[in-house]
Structure formats: structure tokens, C-alpha cells
Design an enzyme around this catalytic site. Structure first.
Site, PDB file in Angstrom:
ATOM      1  N   ARG A 113       0.848  -1.191   0.000  1.00 38.19           N
ATOM      2  CA  ARG A 113       0.000   0.000   0.000  1.00 38.19           C
ATOM      3  C   ARG A 113       0.884   1.242   0.000  1.00 38.19           C
ATOM      4  NH1 ARG A 113      -3.672  -1.871   5.179  1.00 38.19           N
ATOM      5  NH2 ARG A 113      -4.597  -3.752   4.250  1.00 38.19           N
TER       6      ARG A 113
ATOM      7  N   ASP B  77       1.414   5.401   0.049  1.00 33.74           N
ATOM      8  CA  ASP B  77       0.752   6.536   0.688  1.00 33.74           C
ATOM      9  C   ASP B  77       0.337   7.587  -0.325  1.00 33.74           C
ATOM     10  OD1 ASP B  77       1.218   5.428   3.210  1.00 33.74           O
ATOM     11  OD2 ASP B  77       3.156   6.433   3.408  1.00 33.74           O
TER      12      ASP B  77
ATOM     13  N   TYR C 169      12.225   0.193  -3.426  1.00 38.29           N
ATOM     14  CA  TYR C 169      11.804   1.584  -3.567  1.00 38.29           C
ATOM     15  C   TYR C 169      12.972   2.458  -3.994  1.00 38.29           C
ATOM     16  CZ  TYR C 169       7.273   0.950  -1.195  1.00 38.29           C
ATOM     17  OH  TYR C 169       5.987   0.578  -0.864  1.00 38.29           O
TER      18      TYR C 169
ATOM     19  N   ARG D  76      10.470   6.969   3.752  1.00 35.78           N
ATOM     20  CA  ARG D  76      10.514   8.427   3.877  1.00 35.78           C
ATOM     21  C   ARG D  76      11.222   8.859   5.156  1.00 35.78           C
ATOM     22  NH1 ARG D  76       4.365   9.894   3.181  1.00 35.78           N
ATOM     23  NH2 ARG D  76       5.133  11.963   3.799  1.00 35.78           N
TER      24      ARG D  76
END
Length: 258
Positions: A50, A52, A110, A197
Site C-alpha cells: 500500500r 501513501d 523503492y 521516507r
């Protein structure tokens, strides 16, 4: 009943994240609506991860089950006819019943692209992170070494994270410079909510000279979110690939165990 896997690419700037919401403005909501148009029945999808609000994907993987028979091209070009321009199915692949987009995955990858210059970007708005002050790339690379391996990543975990355990195995934490951009790449068996992040934010603090590289080790040992910097902006973050066992033979950008 057939199970189909899809590779999905999207720009997340205009959506409230991946997961379905009552307002319907999520990537999952738009994809399910488009798939249902082609199937002629309600379709529900499950994703590898999932993302953001504001986070993008070039290698998201989902699966769904359906009773209807359609050529694979219908699940790609046909579905794309009903999707907004910033969401697109890239491939469709039939998979065995035991395939699961989330639970069959052994790794996620990522990438974060950070523009490092005094002035904010105009081109690429929403696609780039930005930091105005000069950053020490070598210090950041040294700090990233501490992140690799199996750790309790509680210091980088969002308060609303629903993961059962904060312990994850980070197999890659690398960064390099391309002109005035710094590229971060992380790969792990799984990630906590906001983990990437928050790691980028901590590395930026090292890069601007607020802390030495060894501070990263102290953060991990503390296991406390309060000691880490604020969550960094989502704009430059992209889910680029998901790893699955070779038996499923999924198309790129998926990857198999090495």
C-alpha cells in the site's frame, strides 16, 4: 475461477494513496472500477504494498480473481481505456491459485529521487523530493551502511503502522548522485508505514551536518520514533519492483530470488 496478476504504474500525486477510501479517489478504487467494466462483474484487487498519498509506482503488482474469460490484452489495453491518464496497467499474467500479490512477495524495492539545489523545482512537480542546502553524499553513504541487515526499525515507523513486527531485513540501502539529484534505493523483505521516507529524512540530517553517520546506529538502537527526524515529503518516492519466486515467471520489473 481464474487468478490474474497485473503490473501497474501510477503517479500518486492526485490520489489519496493506494488503499480504497469512502471518497473513491484512490488508485485501488480507480483500478477496480476499470477492471469491473471489462469483466462485467465486481472485481476486487490485492496489492503487493500500500503506497501513501503522493507516492508513485512503476512496479506495483496486484492480483484478482474472476469467473469471466478475457484475452490478456483486455486486462491491459481494455482496462487502460477506463483509467485516468496517470494510472496504467503495464502487463497481465495468469497465475496459480496459490499466488498472492502481497504474501508471495519476498522483497520490495523503492527509489527516492531528491533534487538538491537552492531553489524548488517547477518541472517534475510532485515527482521529486527537494532539499535546498548542500548535502554531504559521502557521509550519507556511510550512514546508510548501518541500515542494512535485520533490525528493529521502530525509530522509522509511523504511529499508525499496522505491521505485526517492526523487525525487517533491509538487503539494500544505497545512494548516489546524478547531476543535482541524489538517488536513494532501498530493498527489504517488507517495509513499515513511512519507513522509507523516514530513513531518507534521517540520511538528509546526516548529509546537512546535523549528525555524524554513526548517529544512524544510535537511532536504530533507541527503537523510538521520537528521536528520528520528521517524515520526509512523499513526492520523490516510487515503488519500482517487487520480488517473487521464479515459479510465477512474472514479467519485469518483478525480480526473482538471486
Amino acid at each position: 475461477m481464474a487468478r490474474i496478476a497485473l503490473g501497474v504504474e501510477y503517479a500518486g500525486s492526485l490520489y489519496h494513496g493506494w488503499q480504497s477510501q469512502p471518497d473513491g479517489n484512490t488508485v485501488q478504487d480507480h483500478l477496480q472500477t476499470a477492471l469491473s467494466q471489462i469483466a462485467g462483474e465486481a472485481i476486487a484487487v490485492i496489492a503487493a504494498g500500500r503506497t501513501d498519498t503522493g507516492v508513485h509506482a512503476s512496479g506495483q503488482v496486484v492480483h484478482f480473481d474472476t469467473e469471466v474469460v478475457r484475452p490478456l490484452s483486455a486486462w491491459v489495453r481494455g482496462v487502460n481505456r477506463f483509467l485516468p491518464p496517470d494510472i496504467a496497467v503495464q502487463w497481465a499474467h495468469p497465475v496459480a491459485d496459490h499466488f498472492h500479490a502481497r504474501f508471495s512477495a519476498f522483497a520490495r524495492r523503492y527509489r527516492y529521487v531528491l533534487l538538491n539545489r537552492p531553489t524548488r523545482p517547477a518541472l517534475g512537480q510532485g515527482q521529486l523530493g527537494w532539499f535546498h542546502a548542500p548535502l554531504d553524499l559521502t557521509a550519507m553513504q556511510q550512514a546508510a551502511v548501518y541500515l542494512q541487515g535485520e533490525h528493529d526499525f521502530s525509530c522509522f515507523r509511523a504511529a499508525e503502522c499496522q505491521a505485526k513486527s517492526p523487525i525487517k531485513h533491509l538487503t539494500r540501502a544505497a545512494l548516489w548522485q546524478q547531476d543535482n539529484k541524489i538517488i536513494f534505493e532501498f530493498q527489504a523483505n517488507a517495509f513499515l508505514h513511512h519507513m522509507v521516507r523516514n530513513m531518507v529524512g534521517a540520511l538528509v540530517y546526516v548529509g546537512k551536518g546535523a549528525h555524524p553517520p554513526s548517529w544512524m546506529q544510535q537511532l536504530l538502537a533507541a527503537k523510538d520514533r521520537r528521536f528520528a527526524p520528521p517524515t520526509f515529503m512523499p513526492d520523490g518516492l516510487v515503488l519500482t519492483a517487487v520480488g517473487y519466486p521464479a515459479e510465477f515467471a512474472l514479467p519485469a520489473p518483478c525480480f526473482s530470488e538471486e
